[in-house]
Design a protein around this motif. Structure first.
Motif, mmCIF file in Angstrom:
data_model
loop_
_atom_site.group_PDB
_atom_site.id
_atom_site.type_symbol
_atom_site.label_atom_id
_atom_site.label_comp_id
_atom_site.label_asym_id
_atom_site.label_seq_id
_atom_site.Cartn_x
_atom_site.Cartn_y
_atom_site.Cartn_z
ATOM 1 N N ASP A 44 -2.022 4.476 -1.280
ATOM 2 C CA ASP A 44 -1.694 5.024 0.044
ATOM 3 C C ASP A 44 -1.530 6.548 0.052
ATOM 4 O O ASP A 44 -2.082 7.238 0.904
ATOM 5 C CB ASP A 44 -0.400 4.386 0.568
ATOM 6 C CG ASP A 44 -0.579 2.900 0.864
ATOM 7 O OD1 ASP A 44 -1.739 2.485 1.040
ATOM 8 O OD2 ASP A 44 0.419 2.180 0.913
ATOM 9 N N ASN A 45 -0.760 7.095 -0.872
ATOM 10 C CA ASN A 45 -0.422 8.517 -0.769
ATOM 11 C C ASN A 45 -1.587 9.425 -1.124
ATOM 12 O O ASN A 45 -1.537 10.624 -0.898
ATOM 13 C CB ASN A 45 0.787 8.841 -1.651
ATOM 14 C CG ASN A 45 0.427 8.899 -3.136
ATOM 15 O OD1 ASN A 45 -0.470 8.194 -3.585
ATOM 16 N ND2 ASN A 45 1.136 9.733 -3.885
ATOM 17 N N LEU A 90 -8.001 4.940 5.714
ATOM 18 C CA LEU A 90 -7.057 3.852 5.955
ATOM 19 C C LEU A 90 -7.389 2.716 5.003
ATOM 20 O O LEU A 90 -8.542 2.578 4.569
ATOM 21 C CB LEU A 90 -7.153 3.344 7.401
ATOM 22 C CG LEU A 90 -6.699 4.295 8.510
ATOM 23 C CD1 LEU A 90 -7.114 3.746 9.861
ATOM 24 C CD2 LEU A 90 -5.196 4.502 8.444
ATOM 25 N N PRO A 91 -6.427 1.870 4.642
ATOM 26 C CA PRO A 91 -6.751 0.693 3.819
ATOM 27 C C PRO A 91 -7.817 -0.155 4.503
ATOM 28 O O PRO A 91 -7.916 -0.184 5.739
ATOM 29 C CB PRO A 91 -5.414 -0.048 3.742
ATOM 30 C CG PRO A 91 -4.376 0.981 4.008
ATOM 31 C CD PRO A 91 -4.997 1.950 4.965
ATOM 32 N N GLY A 133 -4.440 1.772 12.834
ATOM 33 C CA GLY A 133 -3.424 1.389 11.856
ATOM 34 C C GLY A 133 -2.969 -0.058 11.945
ATOM 35 O O GLY A 133 -2.175 -0.510 11.114
ATOM 36 N N SER A 134 -3.456 -0.813 12.936
ATOM 37 C CA SER A 134 -3.076 -2.224 13.056
ATOM 38 C C SER A 134 -3.943 -3.080 12.121
ATOM 39 O O SER A 134 -5.029 -2.646 11.706
ATOM 40 C CB SER A 134 -3.230 -2.696 14.499
ATOM 41 O OG SER A 134 -4.585 -2.591 14.913
ATOM 42 N N PRO A 135 -3.494 -4.291 11.794
ATOM 43 C CA PRO A 135 -4.278 -5.145 10.883
ATOM 44 C C PRO A 135 -5.646 -5.491 11.485
ATOM 45 O O PRO A 135 -5.755 -5.726 12.697
ATOM 46 C CB PRO A 135 -3.415 -6.399 10.738
ATOM 47 C CG PRO A 135 -2.040 -5.965 11.091
ATOM 48 C CD PRO A 135 -2.193 -4.906 12.132
ATOM 49 N N THR A 159 0.571 1.640 -2.231
ATOM 50 C CA THR A 159 0.002 0.296 -2.363
ATOM 51 C C THR A 159 -1.475 0.384 -2.718
ATOM 52 O O THR A 159 -2.227 1.120 -2.082
ATOM 53 C CB THR A 159 0.165 -0.497 -1.058
ATOM 54 O OG1 THR A 159 1.552 -0.564 -0.731
ATOM 55 C CG2 THR A 159 -0.385 -1.912 -1.216
ATOM 56 N N HIS A 160 -1.859 -0.352 -3.725
ATOM 57 C CA HIS A 160 -3.248 -0.361 -4.197
ATOM 58 C C HIS A 160 -3.914 -1.645 -3.698
ATOM 59 O O HIS A 160 -3.465 -2.747 -4.001
ATOM 60 C CB HIS A 160 -3.261 -0.301 -5.727
ATOM 61 C CG HIS A 160 -4.631 -0.116 -6.300
ATOM 62 N ND1 HIS A 160 -4.997 -0.619 -7.527
ATOM 63 C CD2 HIS A 160 -5.729 0.523 -5.817
ATOM 64 C CE1 HIS A 160 -6.261 -0.304 -7.772
ATOM 65 N NE2 HIS A 160 -6.714 0.398 -6.751
ATOM 66 N N ARG A 161 -4.998 -1.489 -2.917
ATOM 67 C CA ARG A 161 -5.725 -2.635 -2.374
ATOM 68 C C ARG A 161 -7.195 -2.555 -2.788
ATOM 69 O O ARG A 161 -8.057 -2.224 -1.962
ATOM 70 C CB ARG A 161 -5.615 -2.680 -0.853
ATOM 71 C CG ARG A 161 -4.215 -2.932 -0.304
ATOM 72 C CD ARG A 161 -4.260 -3.008 1.212
ATOM 73 N NE ARG A 161 -2.949 -3.210 1.793
ATOM 74 C CZ ARG A 161 -2.102 -2.237 2.087
ATOM 75 N NH1 ARG A 161 -2.440 -0.978 1.837
ATOM 76 N NH2 ARG A 161 -0.927 -2.501 2.622
#
Length: 361
Positions: A220-221, A294-295, A302-304, A334-336
């Protein structure tokens, strides 16, 4: 002479479930024989000709079933569970060597031993499970006469096609032969169509360039800074959203041309997987061009990304997907990584493809 196969190789490990403990328990509890299974008190001395001929007869017939057939060894014709003798061993290599000269066509033997306690005495006995099936779509034939002794009639003749009818392994009639070869032609068309489908899925993944690299290395960062790195942008390539859509449409057209030969369930799984991978790719292209990140689980606001989640659930079990979706917390964020989830989605398609190649889907 050995038949020339025209179907892709299928590893024998695809068939180990037919000799599993679960499969054994299901069959050994049945009182009665059928097209796809048989009981034998013993295989006999399979180095002896009479035992080899009798086993080859059943193997030839089982191999001409779409899903093959299974023998449980250690159960009598009266369904008494006597188990194997102390000296008897169920050996795949020995079984194949005993019968292969009688069979014209590539076939698979999978075998295992299982122990089962006698309900009356509690005594544990060994049993054998042997599964036969042909490797390719074409029917297998008898390669030579099966004759137990010179003064005995032949059990089958060279060139015979045997089938199962009820509990018997018998010579196919003309109608049976026509059906077998018609099914073979249909299956060959299916195999070609499935190969094209898989080829398109592989090509779409190849087109993804640095998408996996992008999502797999970041937490994330790091997003705001890392997205502007020249090396990362180069890895993502110069593909535009319009060009990406054109490439996906081209692959979809190839699959559409062979769709009549693809089972509907497999086609829908392909569509879900292609849409899932394509959506991930579009996310990466947009974020590269916008200079933000964004992930892969989120939309631009930013929503799922619930649509992406829905596509993934068509191929990946909920509990497995949850692990990918939530990601792994680290000291930096968080790593995805996305590579494991794409692999899992493609495994879902590959499982259905294997069923088709085996004639079960």
């Amino acid at each position: 002479m050995t038949s020339t196969p025209s179907q892709p190789y299928q590893p024998a490990t695809d068939y180990q479930d037919r000799t599993s403990r679960q499969a054994f328990e299901q069959l050994v509890s049945v009182r009665g024989e059928g097209d796809e299974w048989d009981f034998k008190a013993t295989l006999g001395y399979i180095t002896k000709n009479h035992a080899r001929v009798n086993l080859a007869k059943d193997a030839l017939a089982f191999c001409n079933l779409p899903g093959g057939g299974t023998i449980i060894v250690g159960v009598t014709d009266d369904f008494d569970h006597i188990g194997l003798t102390d000296a008897e061993r169920i050996d795949t290599t020995a079984i194949r060597r005993a019968i292969e000269k009688f069979i014209d066509g590539d076939f698979i033997v999978a075998a295992a031993e299982h122990k089962l306690a006698d309900p009356a005495t509690g005594e544990e006995k060994r049993y054998g499970v042997i599964h036969f099936r042909r490797r390719f779509a074409q029917p297998v034939l008898a390669a030579l006469d099966g004759q137990i002794a010179n003064d005995k009639p032949v059990v089958f003749r060279s060139g015979d096609i045997l089938i199962r009818r009820g509990a018997a392994s018998i010579r196919a009639n003309s109608g049976d032969v026509r059906r077998l070869f018609a099914n073979s032609i249909v299956h060959e068309e299916r195999v070609r169509a499935v190969n094209e489908l898989w080829s398109c899925l592989v090509e779409q993944r190849r087109l993804m360039g640095g998408v996996e690299y992008l999502f797999d290395i970041l937490v994330d960062n790091e997003y705001p800074e890392a997205i502007t790195r020249p090396g990362l942008r180069e890895a993502l390539g110069h593909l535009t959203e319009v060009r990406h859509a054109d490439d996906v449409d081209r692959l979809q057209l190839r699959v559409s041309l062979v769709r009549p030969h693809i089972p509907e369930e497999l086609y829908q799984q392909y569509r879900a997987c292609a849409a899932f991978v394509g959506r991930l790719h579009m996310k990466a292209i947009w974020q590269r061009d916008a200079g933000v990140f964004l992930p892969w689980t989120e939309l631009q606001n930013g929503s799922p990304d619930l649509q992406l989640q829905h596509l993934a659930l068509a191929l990946i079990p909920q509990d497995e997907l949850n692990g990918y979706w939530t990601g792994q917390p680290t000291g930096d964020g968080t790593h995805r990584p996305v590579r494991p989830v794409i692999d899992a989605a493609e495994r879902g398609v590959l499982k259905s493809i294997n069923l088709v190649l085996r004639g079960l889907g």
